[in-house]
Design a protein around this motif. Sequence first.
Motif, PDB file in Angstrom:
ATOM      1  N   SER A 192      -5.130   2.770  -0.659  1.00 20.68           N
ATOM      2  CA  SER A 192      -4.016   3.621  -1.077  1.00 20.68           C
ATOM      3  C   SER A 192      -4.139   4.008  -2.547  1.00 20.68           C
ATOM      4  O   SER A 192      -3.705   5.091  -2.953  1.00 20.68           O
ATOM      5  CB  SER A 192      -2.685   2.896  -0.830  1.00 20.68           C
ATOM      6  OG  SER A 192      -2.579   1.738  -1.653  1.00 20.68           O
ATOM      7  N   GLY A 193      -4.730   3.122  -3.372  1.00 17.36           N
ATOM      8  CA  GLY A 193      -4.931   3.454  -4.768  1.00 17.36           C
ATOM      9  C   GLY A 193      -5.975   4.530  -4.979  1.00 17.36           C
ATOM     10  O   GLY A 193      -5.981   5.210  -6.015  1.00 17.36           O
ATOM     11  N   ILE A 194      -6.867   4.715  -4.004  1.00 14.33           N
ATOM     12  CA  ILE A 194      -7.919   5.734  -4.115  1.00 14.33           C
ATOM     13  C   ILE A 194      -7.508   7.035  -3.429  1.00 14.33           C
ATOM     14  O   ILE A 194      -7.667   8.123  -3.989  1.00 14.33           O
ATOM     15  CB  ILE A 194      -9.234   5.212  -3.502  1.00 14.33           C
ATOM     16  CG1 ILE A 194      -9.716   3.961  -4.254  1.00 14.33           C
ATOM     17  CG2 ILE A 194     -10.304   6.298  -3.519  1.00 14.33           C
ATOM     18  CD1 ILE A 194     -10.919   3.312  -3.623  1.00 14.33           C
ATOM     19  N   PHE A 195      -6.948   6.943  -2.234  1.00 12.56           N
ATOM     20  CA  PHE A 195      -6.678   8.141  -1.429  1.00 12.56           C
ATOM     21  C   PHE A 195      -5.194   8.399  -1.192  1.00 12.56           C
ATOM     22  O   PHE A 195      -4.850   9.367  -0.509  1.00 12.56           O
ATOM     23  CB  PHE A 195      -7.376   8.028  -0.068  1.00 12.56           C
ATOM     24  CG  PHE A 195      -8.847   7.820  -0.161  1.00 12.56           C
ATOM     25  CD1 PHE A 195      -9.687   8.855  -0.564  1.00 12.56           C
ATOM     26  CD2 PHE A 195      -9.412   6.594   0.147  1.00 12.56           C
ATOM     27  CE1 PHE A 195     -11.056   8.665  -0.637  1.00 12.56           C
ATOM     28  CE2 PHE A 195     -10.775   6.389   0.070  1.00 12.56           C
ATOM     29  CZ  PHE A 195     -11.611   7.426  -0.329  1.00 12.56           C
ATOM     30  N   GLY A 196      -4.313   7.541  -1.655  1.00 15.39           N
ATOM     31  CA  GLY A 196      -2.889   7.736  -1.421  1.00 15.39           C
ATOM     32  C   GLY A 196      -2.498   7.442   0.012  1.00 15.39           C
ATOM     33  O   GLY A 196      -3.023   6.528   0.652  1.00 15.39           O
TER      34      GLY A 196
ATOM     35  N   ALA B  13       0.831  -1.208   0.000  1.00 10.66           N
ATOM     36  CA  ALA B  13       0.000   0.000   0.000  1.00 10.66           C
ATOM     37  C   ALA B  13       0.863   1.256   0.000  1.00 10.66           C
ATOM     38  O   ALA B  13       0.557   2.242  -0.690  1.00 10.66           O
ATOM     39  CB  ALA B  13      -0.933  -0.014   1.212  1.00 10.66           C
ATOM     40  N   LEU B  14       1.939   1.259   0.781  1.00  8.45           N
ATOM     41  CA  LEU B  14       2.838   2.410   0.784  1.00  8.45           C
ATOM     42  C   LEU B  14       3.481   2.607  -0.582  1.00  8.45           C
ATOM     43  O   LEU B  14       3.629   3.749  -1.055  1.00  8.45           O
ATOM     44  CB  LEU B  14       3.921   2.212   1.856  1.00  8.45           C
ATOM     45  CG  LEU B  14       3.496   2.400   3.317  1.00  8.45           C
ATOM     46  CD1 LEU B  14       4.643   2.059   4.243  1.00  8.45           C
ATOM     47  CD2 LEU B  14       3.007   3.824   3.555  1.00  8.45           C
TER      48      LEU B  14
ATOM     49  N   ALA C  63       1.992   6.508  -6.994  1.00  8.12           N
ATOM     50  CA  ALA C  63       0.852   7.105  -7.706  1.00  8.12           C
ATOM     51  C   ALA C  63       0.528   8.519  -7.257  1.00  8.12           C
ATOM     52  O   ALA C  63       0.038   9.324  -8.057  1.00  8.12           O
ATOM     53  CB  ALA C  63      -0.381   6.212  -7.520  1.00  8.12           C
ATOM     54  N   PHE C  64       0.798   8.858  -5.980  1.00  6.00           N
ATOM     55  CA  PHE C  64       0.327  10.142  -5.458  1.00  6.00           C
ATOM     56  C   PHE C  64       1.456  11.038  -4.957  1.00  6.00           C
ATOM     57  O   PHE C  64       1.350  12.262  -5.042  1.00  6.00           O
ATOM     58  CB  PHE C  64      -0.664   9.917  -4.303  1.00  6.00           C
ATOM     59  CG  PHE C  64      -1.964   9.320  -4.736  1.00  6.00           C
ATOM     60  CD1 PHE C  64      -3.029  10.129  -5.108  1.00  6.00           C
ATOM     61  CD2 PHE C  64      -2.120   7.951  -4.794  1.00  6.00           C
ATOM     62  CE1 PHE C  64      -4.234   9.576  -5.508  1.00  6.00           C
ATOM     63  CE2 PHE C  64      -3.325   7.380  -5.192  1.00  6.00           C
ATOM     64  CZ  PHE C  64      -4.383   8.196  -5.564  1.00  6.00           C
ATOM     65  N   SER C  65       2.504  10.467  -4.424  1.00  3.58           N
ATOM     66  CA  SER C  65       3.549  11.292  -3.802  1.00  3.58           C
ATOM     67  C   SER C  65       4.942  10.857  -4.248  1.00  3.58           C
ATOM     68  O   SER C  65       5.784  10.476  -3.434  1.00  3.58           O
ATOM     69  CB  SER C  65       3.438  11.202  -2.269  1.00  3.58           C
ATOM     70  OG  SER C  65       2.144  11.524  -1.829  1.00  3.58           O
TER      71      SER C  65
ATOM     72  N   PRO D 208      -2.097   1.120 -14.205  1.00  2.10           N
ATOM     73  CA  PRO D 208      -1.743   1.972 -13.061  1.00  2.10           C
ATOM     74  C   PRO D 208      -1.073   1.143 -11.975  1.00  2.10           C
ATOM     75  O   PRO D 208      -1.177  -0.090 -11.951  1.00  2.10           O
ATOM     76  CB  PRO D 208      -3.103   2.519 -12.600  1.00  2.10           C
ATOM     77  CG  PRO D 208      -4.029   2.294 -13.737  1.00  2.10           C
ATOM     78  CD  PRO D 208      -3.532   1.114 -14.485  1.00  2.10           C
ATOM     79  N   ALA D 209      -0.406   1.816 -11.063  1.00  6.13           N
ATOM     80  CA  ALA D 209       0.353   1.115 -10.025  1.00  6.13           C
ATOM     81  C   ALA D 209      -0.546   0.228  -9.169  1.00  6.13           C
ATOM     82  O   ALA D 209      -0.171  -0.897  -8.811  1.00  6.13           O
ATOM     83  CB  ALA D 209       1.087   2.130  -9.143  1.00  6.13           C
TER      84      ALA D 209
END
Length: 539
Positions: free
Chosen positions: A446-450, A329-330, A336-338, A360-361
């Motif tokens: 994590s794929g939705i909200f990072g 998840a990290l 994807a986000f950071s 996508p990741a």
Amino acid sequence: MWRRIAAHKKQVQQVPPDQVFSKHQDELFDGDLQKTIKFFEETLGMNDDFVIREIRVFGQYPAAVMYFSNLVNREVIAEDILKALMSGPTHIDGKKLKSRELKDVLIKDTIFFGELFLEHRLVKMAEAFFRGDTVVLVQGLDEAIQISTRNVEQRSVSQPQTEQVIRGGRDGLIESLATNITLLRYRLQTPNFRIKILTVGQLTKTKVAICYIEGITMPALVQEVEDRIAAINIDGVLDAGYLEQFIEDNHWSPFPQIQNTERPDKCVANLLEGRVVILTDGTPFTLIAPAVFSQFYQTVDDYTERPLMGSLVRLVRVVALTFSLIFPALYVAVIAFSPDLIPTKFAVAVAGGRAGVPFPAVIEVLLMQVSMEVLREATLRLPQQVGGALSIVGVLVIGQAAVSAGFASPITVVVIALTTIGSFATPAYNVATSLRILQFFFTILSGIFGLYGVMLGLILVTHHMLTLRSFGVPYLSPFVPGDWQGLKDLLIRAPLWWMSKRPKQLHPQNPERLGRETMDHFVQQPSHTLDPVHPRKLR
């Protein structure tokens, strides 16, 4: 003749199995031998392994010996029962005995067995046949003699298959309930060791033993366990897992609230803390209740090693557990986000590896996780000789092929591989399975909200664990609620002489487990008996 047998067989098949004897619950053996033989022939006689051997006791009294041939020791029956009944003791030769005298002679002078019971209910006699008992009926007596002659093939005591032993006992529990009780008594030689045996399952009649130490275990806990097991009304219990699903508090939680093990030393260690051990006939797995989360990453080996070594290994195990839960998840959240959180050179390398990946990741990680679960399940179900080769070849071939085909990046394969290895470090298989389920949950969040999704997942899982209880014991004990004595055995393993009290959350009747003189001894400075300059002398 054949019509009557066929009609009878059809009639028996129409009656549900659990009701065959229900209508005969009140029928007693009245001394009429032929009537009773006919009863058992009608209810059990269609089985080819059911034996009815008619004899004459001492050459005078008609009798019958009944048993299932595949459940008993036939040599013992021939030598110690049939031969003894037909010959008889010498002091009664030629005498005509009354019913009372005949019963006394049979029990005290003729049949040489330690486990011998008198029974007058026909249904109880029938149930005894299925346990491997032999029943002796004598004309004129109002009670049958029930003898324990069970002889079922079983495997020998061997090393546990699901729990590796580094330092400790190499013997593991087996399928025989009697053998498992013996293994516990061998290690727990105290008169306070108590065993309550219940029968669960309308058809299987599975014996379940509730084990505890009187004077340590809280009586209310024993009564609660007994009540929950006694309330189970099911046709069959084939494994301890059946009982676990019925008696745990939260049936929909991914976390197990009852511990299972194959190791007798682990059972005894938990008994000494004030828990209850539940043995089930027919399975090597035993249940330990109540259970808290910290038990599932602790092993007996932690206590057989010195404190520093035990603490280090346990900390490594906790890190691997956490690693296997949130690492994918990290990875998804950062990629994807950071991506700015990772060093530039490493970010360039990751971007180059993912250049040809069409997904996508989060989709890439989920596909790799599913593939790894399929490979793991296939490895478990294949024969042992093939499974090991498949696990190695499968990982190498599939991983390399996935990278070459552009379905996954090299860094993703590394992340999933490290996550899988981390899950193997968890001693309890059922907790490792729970963490694998939660991996998908964390990856999707994590794929939705990072990173916010990872934190949200941690908050939800922690909240759920805080609400869990096992027989009233908070699941995160002794961390929440806090207990100083329990914290000494949470993330690290303190020296044994520091842990002088039993776990407070179990409310043991005797909280002390270490003598005061032992504690005082370890406070003192060690005496250098063999000092090269000033050796200690005897007083």
